[in-house]
Design a protein around this motif. Structure first.
Motif, PDB file in Angstrom:
ATOM      1  N   PHE A 131       0.944  -1.140   0.139  1.00 27.97           N
ATOM      2  CA  PHE A 131       0.303   0.254  -0.496  1.00 27.97           C
ATOM      3  C   PHE A 131       0.688   1.281  -0.122  1.00 27.97           C
ATOM      4  CE2 PHE A 131      -1.944  -3.452   2.027  1.00 27.97           C
ATOM      5  CZ  PHE A 131      -3.713  -3.506   1.601  1.00 27.97           C
ATOM      6  N   PRO A 132       0.566   1.939  -1.038  1.00 29.78           N
ATOM      7  CA  PRO A 132       1.143   3.565  -1.360  1.00 29.78           C
ATOM      8  C   PRO A 132       1.183   5.003   0.678  1.00 29.78           C
ATOM      9  CG  PRO A 132      -0.184   3.463  -2.945  1.00 29.78           C
ATOM     10  CD  PRO A 132      -0.685   2.216  -1.671  1.00 29.78           C
ATOM     11  N   LEU A 133       2.171   4.995   0.967  1.00 27.77           N
ATOM     12  CA  LEU A 133       2.099   5.904   2.016  1.00 27.77           C
ATOM     13  C   LEU A 133       1.930   7.239   1.768  1.00 27.77           C
ATOM     14  CD1 LEU A 133       3.946   4.082   4.495  1.00 27.77           C
ATOM     15  CD2 LEU A 133       1.311   4.117   4.289  1.00 27.77           C
ATOM     16  N   ALA A 134       1.239   8.701   2.542  1.00 32.99           N
ATOM     17  CA  ALA A 134       0.566   9.757   2.549  1.00 32.99           C
ATOM     18  C   ALA A 134       2.179  10.452   2.342  1.00 32.99           C
ATOM     19  CB  ALA A 134      -0.604   9.914   2.419  1.00 32.99           C
ATOM     20  N   GLY A 135       2.946   9.300   3.893  1.00 36.63           N
ATOM     21  CA  GLY A 135       4.236  10.288   4.258  1.00 36.63           C
ATOM     22  C   GLY A 135       5.088   9.469   4.955  1.00 36.63           C
ATOM     23  N   ASN A 136       5.795  10.264   5.757  1.00 37.89           N
ATOM     24  CA  ASN A 136       6.548   9.164   5.562  1.00 37.89           C
ATOM     25  C   ASN A 136       6.357   7.888   7.668  1.00 37.89           C
ATOM     26  OD1 ASN A 136       8.914  10.039   4.908  1.00 37.89           O
ATOM     27  ND2 ASN A 136       8.978  12.065   6.234  1.00 37.89           N
ATOM     28  N   PRO A 137       6.643   7.276   7.493  1.00 38.78           N
ATOM     29  CA  PRO A 137       6.452   6.360   7.951  1.00 38.78           C
ATOM     30  C   PRO A 137       6.254   6.680  10.004  1.00 38.78           C
ATOM     31  CG  PRO A 137       8.262   5.110   6.653  1.00 38.78           C
ATOM     32  CD  PRO A 137       7.957   6.525   7.148  1.00 38.78           C
ATOM     33  N   SER A 138       5.455   5.942  10.361  1.00 37.79           N
ATOM     34  CA  SER A 138       5.464   7.128  12.074  1.00 37.79           C
ATOM     35  C   SER A 138       4.944   5.784  13.077  1.00 37.79           C
ATOM     36  CB  SER A 138       4.852   8.123  12.515  1.00 37.79           C
ATOM     37  OG  SER A 138       4.903   8.208  13.564  1.00 37.79           O
ATOM     38  N   ARG A 139       4.032   5.278  12.943  1.00 38.07           N
ATOM     39  CA  ARG A 139       3.789   4.286  13.657  1.00 38.07           C
ATOM     40  C   ARG A 139       3.262   2.947  13.430  1.00 38.07           C
ATOM     41  NH1 ARG A 139       6.699   6.607  17.688  1.00 38.07           N
ATOM     42  NH2 ARG A 139       6.373   8.169  18.972  1.00 38.07           N
ATOM     43  N   ALA A 140       2.921   1.971  13.682  1.00 37.96           N
ATOM     44  CA  ALA A 140       2.170   0.594  13.311  1.00 37.96           C
ATOM     45  C   ALA A 140       1.831  -0.366  14.170  1.00 37.96           C
ATOM     46  CB  ALA A 140       3.558   0.428  12.458  1.00 37.96           C
ATOM     47  N   ARG A 141       1.125  -0.903  13.852  1.00 38.36           N
ATOM     48  CA  ARG A 141      -0.023  -1.404  14.896  1.00 38.36           C
ATOM     49  C   ARG A 141      -0.889  -3.109  13.744  1.00 38.36           C
ATOM     50  NH1 ARG A 141       3.399  -0.510  18.425  1.00 38.36           N
ATOM     51  NH2 ARG A 141       2.830   0.071  20.296  1.00 38.36           N
ATOM     52  N   VAL A 142      -1.095  -4.421  14.833  1.00 36.53           N
ATOM     53  CA  VAL A 142      -0.905  -5.357  14.758  1.00 36.53           C
ATOM     54  C   VAL A 142      -2.996  -5.308  15.323  1.00 36.53           C
ATOM     55  CG1 VAL A 142      -1.407  -7.593  13.646  1.00 36.53           C
ATOM     56  CG2 VAL A 142       0.082  -6.557  12.770  1.00 36.53           C
ATOM     57  N   SER A 143      -3.827  -5.867  15.177  1.00 36.32           N
ATOM     58  CA  SER A 143      -4.915  -6.667  16.472  1.00 36.32           C
ATOM     59  C   SER A 143      -3.946  -7.707  16.766  1.00 36.32           C
ATOM     60  CB  SER A 143      -6.117  -6.170  16.170  1.00 36.32           C
ATOM     61  OG  SER A 143      -6.251  -7.389  15.251  1.00 36.32           O
ATOM     62  N   PRO A 144      -4.125  -7.962  18.420  1.00 31.83           N
ATOM     63  CA  PRO A 144      -4.256  -9.361  18.961  1.00 31.83           C
ATOM     64  C   PRO A 144      -4.419 -10.557  18.029  1.00 31.83           C
ATOM     65  CG  PRO A 144      -4.710  -8.062  20.509  1.00 31.83           C
ATOM     66  CD  PRO A 144      -5.565  -6.941  19.245  1.00 31.83           C
ATOM     67  N   SER A 145      -5.408 -10.694  17.501  1.00 26.43           N
ATOM     68  CA  SER A 145      -5.551 -11.494  16.159  1.00 26.43           C
ATOM     69  C   SER A 145      -5.338 -11.772  15.291  1.00 26.43           C
ATOM     70  CB  SER A 145      -7.390 -12.055  16.126  1.00 26.43           C
ATOM     71  OG  SER A 145      -8.100 -10.367  15.318  1.00 26.43           O
TER      72      SER A 145
END
Length: 340
Positions: A131-145
């Motif tokens: 997926f293209p990003l609109a800016g510079n990476p900052s935070r990332a998370r995945v749900s427990p499932s």
């Protein structure tokens, strides 16, 4: 010599000087890059190997130690975090994983500008979607499932301490591949009333185990709020002020977050909030922490701090979640922890 020839000679000389200067700059930059990619004496032992996100009792992270595996996804045993680490070939600016699903945010240099993208990963770190990003990476998370993935980028500005910045936070349903490009499309309830404003920003999503509830930071009118959201209802509701980058505990009862404290510069202290009573407990870490902390278990949180004397590097630290004890360095030369 005619005036025309004199001007041509001056022009050619200037071009040659600029070319020489440019070559020197490029060579010096390349030399610095080569130095950064060389293992440092006394640094952690890093070896290439195959990683899987389904390994138990492992701590996965981004290797921040100098050398050829810098920024690579790496892993160590949870019982021996200071031991030798295995590094994959995948490199990221931000990383997180849960239940065999990973998210890797990358900044790829280009001829005219860098390209930012998000990679959805399977348990073997293979890319499922990009997926293209609109800016510079900052935070990332995945749900427990592993069903939901969220990421935040800086659309403008370079950090949360910048005077002017804006963010964009996206949520992906990995089951349907439905992407919510921005949480700004969600309805906001602030102090019990519907709220709309042009300056709304979200960042730092953390998911509950029900695959619907999430928490995040809402910023508007120069104030930050902890919000509780519902993915199915596409709503968020403010809970308390001055909360940034929350991270939900495994038992779902508390969030660890960074709280801005009065100072001449931007400083944040780590706190734990009881979601039932909204009681805040300051943690033993006294350094300013500009990170979204991670729960290693229900009693311990981990976070990144700049590595002393090493520009551009960081170390992972841990501290008890009840405000007692003292911080301890968990992994040298590391960031973006994700316990498995």
């Amino acid at each position: 010599m005619t005036p025309l020839r004199r001007r041509l000679l001056i022009l050619v000389t200037a071009v040659l000087l600029l070319a020489g200067l440019g070559t020197g700059v490029v060579l010096r930059a390349a030399d610095r890059a080569n130095q950064a990619n060389q293992p440092q004496p006394g640094g952690p032992a890093v070896s290439a190997g195959k990683l899987t996100l389904e390994q138990k009792d492992r701590l996965t992270f981004l290797n921040a130690a100098a050398g050829p595996h810098r920024r690579a996804v790496a892993s160590v045993p949870s019982t021996d975090p200071g031991g030798g680490r295995i590094a994959a070939s995948l490199k990221c600016a931000r990383f997180y994983a849960a239940a065999g699903t990973g998210i890797c945010l990358q900044s790829v240099p280009g001829v005219l500008k860098q390209s930012n993208r998000a990679l959805l990963l399977d348990a073997n770190l293979r890319t499922l979607r990009t997926f293209p990003l609109a800016g510079n990476p900052s935070r990332a998370r995945v749900s427990p499932s592993g069903r939901f993935v969220a990421w935040t980028v800086f659309v403008s500005g370079e950090s949360y301490s910048s005077a002017f910045f804006s963010t964009r936070t996206s949520v992906l349903d990995t089951r349907t591949m439905r992407l919510t490009p921005s949480l700004e499309a969600f309805s906001v309830v602030l102090d019990g009333k519907r709220y709309r404003a042009a300056d709304i920003n979200f960042w730092g999503v953390t998911f509950a185990s029900d695959d619907d509830t999430f928490y995040a930071t809402l910023n508007t009118a120069n104030r930050t709020y902890l919000v509780r959201g519902s993915l199915s209802r596409r709503t968020v509701t403010t809970l308390i002020e001055n909360v940034e980058c929350p991270s939900l505990s495994p038992d779902g009862t508390r969030v660890v977050f960074k709280k801005r404290v009065p100072s001449g510069v931007s400083l944040w202290r780590e706190y734990v909030l009881d979601l039932g009573t909204l009681r805040e407990t300051p943690l033993a870490e006294r350094h300013s922490v500009d990170d979204q902390a991670v729960w290693l278990d229900n009693d311990t949180v981990a976070y990144a701090l700049p590595a002393e004397g090493k520009v551009g590097s960081s170390d992972l630290w841990s501290v008890p979640a009840d405000g007692t004890g003292t911080p301890r360095r968990l992994i040298a030369g590391a960031s973006s922890p994700a316990p498995q």
